[in-house]
Design a protein around this motif. Structure first.
Motif, mmCIF file in Angstrom:
data_model
loop_
_atom_site.group_PDB
_atom_site.id
_atom_site.type_symbol
_atom_site.label_atom_id
_atom_site.label_comp_id
_atom_site.label_asym_id
_atom_site.label_seq_id
_atom_site.Cartn_x
_atom_site.Cartn_y
_atom_site.Cartn_z
ATOM 1 N N GLN A 1 -8.006 17.410 -8.328
ATOM 2 C CA GLN A 1 -7.858 16.604 -6.911
ATOM 3 C C GLN A 1 -9.051 16.139 -6.374
ATOM 4 O O GLN A 1 -9.234 15.047 -5.920
ATOM 5 C CB GLN A 1 -7.195 17.442 -5.905
ATOM 6 C CG GLN A 1 -5.672 17.657 -6.436
ATOM 7 C CD GLN A 1 -5.092 18.594 -5.315
ATOM 8 O OE1 GLN A 1 -5.522 18.737 -4.298
ATOM 9 N NE2 GLN A 1 -3.870 19.007 -5.691
ATOM 10 N N VAL B 1 -11.168 7.785 -5.629
ATOM 11 C CA VAL B 1 -10.448 6.984 -4.580
ATOM 12 C C VAL B 1 -11.614 6.471 -3.679
ATOM 13 O O VAL B 1 -11.525 5.132 -3.078
ATOM 14 C CB VAL B 1 -9.455 7.737 -4.082
ATOM 15 C CG1 VAL B 1 -8.894 6.864 -2.801
ATOM 16 C CG2 VAL B 1 -8.235 7.808 -5.038
ATOM 17 N N ILE C 1 1.598 12.460 -6.743
ATOM 18 C CA ILE C 1 1.193 12.952 -8.177
ATOM 19 C C ILE C 1 -0.170 13.614 -7.982
ATOM 20 O O ILE C 1 -0.632 14.628 -8.772
ATOM 21 C CB ILE C 1 1.187 11.788 -9.211
ATOM 22 C CG1 ILE C 1 2.525 10.987 -9.335
ATOM 23 C CG2 ILE C 1 0.377 12.379 -10.431
ATOM 24 C CD1 ILE C 1 2.488 9.780 -9.999
ATOM 25 N N LEU C 2 -0.826 12.931 -7.070
ATOM 26 C CA LEU C 2 -2.531 13.656 -7.180
ATOM 27 C C LEU C 2 -2.201 15.193 -6.413
ATOM 28 O O LEU C 2 -3.024 15.925 -6.822
ATOM 29 C CB LEU C 2 -3.197 12.979 -5.980
ATOM 30 C CG LEU C 2 -4.512 13.144 -5.552
ATOM 31 C CD1 LEU C 2 -5.461 13.552 -7.063
ATOM 32 C CD2 LEU C 2 -5.229 12.216 -4.758
ATOM 33 N N CYS D 1 0.959 -1.123 0.048
ATOM 34 C CA CYS D 1 -0.257 0.012 -0.113
ATOM 35 C C CYS D 1 0.791 1.224 -0.122
ATOM 36 O O CYS D 1 0.779 2.278 -0.545
ATOM 37 C CB CYS D 1 -0.793 -0.036 0.983
ATOM 38 S SG CYS D 1 -2.382 -0.941 0.999
ATOM 39 N N ILE E 1 -10.681 13.029 -8.450
ATOM 40 C CA ILE E 1 -9.577 11.939 -8.250
ATOM 41 C C ILE E 1 -9.894 11.311 -7.094
ATOM 42 O O ILE E 1 -10.280 10.135 -6.549
ATOM 43 C CB ILE E 1 -8.143 12.002 -8.598
ATOM 44 C CG1 ILE E 1 -8.270 12.389 -10.071
ATOM 45 C CG2 ILE E 1 -7.294 10.752 -8.117
ATOM 46 C CD1 ILE E 1 -6.505 12.871 -10.393
ATOM 47 N N ILE F 1 -3.834 5.946 0.819
ATOM 48 C CA ILE F 1 -3.674 7.234 0.150
ATOM 49 C C ILE F 1 -4.097 8.521 0.518
ATOM 50 O O ILE F 1 -3.381 9.495 0.588
ATOM 51 C CB ILE F 1 -4.575 7.022 -1.283
ATOM 52 C CG1 ILE F 1 -3.911 5.807 -1.904
ATOM 53 C CG2 ILE F 1 -4.700 8.132 -2.084
ATOM 54 C CD1 ILE F 1 -4.582 5.404 -3.216
ATOM 55 N N TYR G 1 -2.163 12.019 0.940
ATOM 56 C CA TYR G 1 -2.361 13.042 0.209
ATOM 57 C C TYR G 1 -2.941 14.335 1.082
ATOM 58 O O TYR G 1 -2.340 15.587 0.452
ATOM 59 C CB TYR G 1 -3.514 12.808 -0.623
ATOM 60 C CG TYR G 1 -4.593 13.818 -1.280
ATOM 61 C CD1 TYR G 1 -3.877 14.585 -2.262
ATOM 62 C CD2 TYR G 1 -5.761 14.240 -0.857
ATOM 63 C CE1 TYR G 1 -4.550 15.946 -2.830
ATOM 64 C CE2 TYR G 1 -6.467 15.140 -0.957
ATOM 65 C CZ TYR G 1 -5.913 16.067 -2.141
ATOM 66 O OH TYR G 1 -6.514 17.173 -2.666
ATOM 67 N N PHE H 1 1.074 7.805 -5.808
ATOM 68 C CA PHE H 1 -0.466 8.077 -6.275
ATOM 69 C C PHE H 1 -0.606 9.457 -5.594
ATOM 70 O O PHE H 1 -1.170 10.168 -6.226
ATOM 71 C CB PHE H 1 -1.473 6.998 -5.905
ATOM 72 C CG PHE H 1 -2.746 7.274 -6.535
ATOM 73 C CD1 PHE H 1 -3.047 7.056 -7.562
ATOM 74 C CD2 PHE H 1 -3.623 8.217 -5.940
ATOM 75 C CE1 PHE H 1 -4.308 7.374 -8.462
ATOM 76 C CE2 PHE H 1 -4.840 8.357 -6.390
ATOM 77 C CZ PHE H 1 -5.262 8.057 -7.548
ATOM 78 N N ALA H 2 -0.366 9.615 -4.221
ATOM 79 C CA ALA H 2 -0.619 10.465 -3.556
ATOM 80 C C ALA H 2 -0.021 11.844 -3.837
ATOM 81 O O ALA H 2 -0.521 13.011 -3.651
ATOM 82 C CB ALA H 2 -0.659 10.509 -2.033
ATOM 83 N N MET I 1 2.534 1.612 -3.366
ATOM 84 C CA MET I 1 1.427 2.292 -4.387
ATOM 85 C C MET I 1 0.669 3.649 -4.196
ATOM 86 O O MET I 1 0.376 4.223 -4.943
ATOM 87 C CB MET I 1 0.149 1.150 -4.622
ATOM 88 C CG MET I 1 0.475 -0.374 -5.014
ATOM 89 S SD MET I 1 -0.682 -1.415 -5.149
ATOM 90 C CE MET I 1 -1.871 -0.816 -6.323
ATOM 91 N N GLY I 2 0.460 3.672 -2.838
ATOM 92 C CA GLY I 2 -0.207 4.803 -2.313
ATOM 93 C C GLY I 2 0.557 6.096 -2.459
ATOM 94 O O GLY I 2 0.034 7.349 -2.800
#
Length: 275
Positions: A89, A96, A80-81, A70, A92, A155, A159, A77-78, A73-74
């Motif tokens: 934002q 999520v 880039i977000l 996690c 997305i 995430i 984020y 992703f967070a 992957m997370g």
């Protein structure tokens, strides 16, 4: 004075809620763990705990594996977000959170349909004249189920912290000679530690204690501590042993939280690292 009295009155419902649904259950677990079926004080259930150490260790390993995946992957992703516009934002983040609006059982059943021997993936492979792959009832399926169900909990806190980082701090680091990699390593990562620690807590704890995922995606072949506790309460009707194991699980979770809080305090002590 009036404000103080009002605040005290407003606190009472929350204190009552905490007492009823936090303190009372903990007391009940402790009571059943330290008594026998007749209600007399007994350490019989506690004495049986060492025989489940291998199951507890296996639960920790699965929880750590899912948590690490996690994070891998997370976090990107967070990150880039957090670089998108506010409108993007919000869209997305909504996507999520969308799977979390569905029932946990439905999400797990959907994975059974996807990973089954005659499921979606293998049907596509068969259509492409590729040999099917056995994915259901395997350790990989269980870990995938954990990641799928709990990834949003990794995430979102990361984020939340990354989106609040002052861009001027990164610009200042670059003005002082840092390239993008060093700016990310020395500024972004330290400032995102609180969100990362929150994400680890919110993923690792439910992964260690889960039982439904292992039952449906593991086919009963993979037994974690959550499965043992559930079976003691449901089928074996042994509340005392189930409570004793639950007590151990709670202690494990408290240790995890204490370790995470320790690292969080260390970051606080460095000054300016935590938002």
């Amino acid at each position: 004075m009036k404000i103080s009295v009002t605040r005290k009155l407003l606190d009472k419902p929350y204190l009552l809620w905490s007492a009823l649904f936090t303190v009372v259950p903990l007391v009940m677990v402790a009571y059943y763990a330290l008594t026998d079926k007749s209600g007399a004080f007994s350490l019989t259930s506690v004495a049986q705990i060492p025989s489940y150490f291998s199951t507890i260790l296996l639960s920790i390993i699965y929880g750590l594996a899912a948590t690490v995946i996690c994070i891998i992957m997370g976090y990107p992703f967070a990150y880039i977000l957090s670089k998108y516009t506010k409108r993007t934002q919000r869209t997305i983040v909504l996507l999520v959170m969308l799977p979390m609006w569905m029932n946990f059982l439905i999400r797990t059943y959907s994975l059974m349909t996807i990973l089954g021997d005659t499921g979606v993936i293998n049907s596509i492979l068969s259509f492409l004249h590729i040999n099917p792959v056995h994915m259901i009832n395997t350790p990989g399926a269980v870990i995938l189920g954990m990641v799928y169900n709990f990834l949003p909990y990794m995430i979102l806190p990361i984020y939340s912290v990354l989106s609040k980082i002052d861009v001027s701090l990164i610009e200042a680091a670059q003005d002082l000679g840092s390239n993008r990699y060093n700016s990310f390593k020395r500024v972004v990562i330290p400032l995102s530690v609180p969100g990362l620690l929150s994400g680890i807590t919110m993923v690792f704890v439910p992964c260690v204690s889960t039982f439904y995922i292992t039952q449906k995606l593991g086919g009963g072949q993979i037994v974690l501590i959550g499965d043992v506790i559930e079976s003691q309460f449901q089928s074996a009707n042994n509340y005392n042993l189930g409570a004793a194991l639950s007590f151990v699980l709670m202690i494990l979770i408290f240790i995890c939280l204490a370790v995470i809080n320790h690292f969080d305090e260390d970051k606080d002590g460095e000054g300016g690292m935590v938002i």
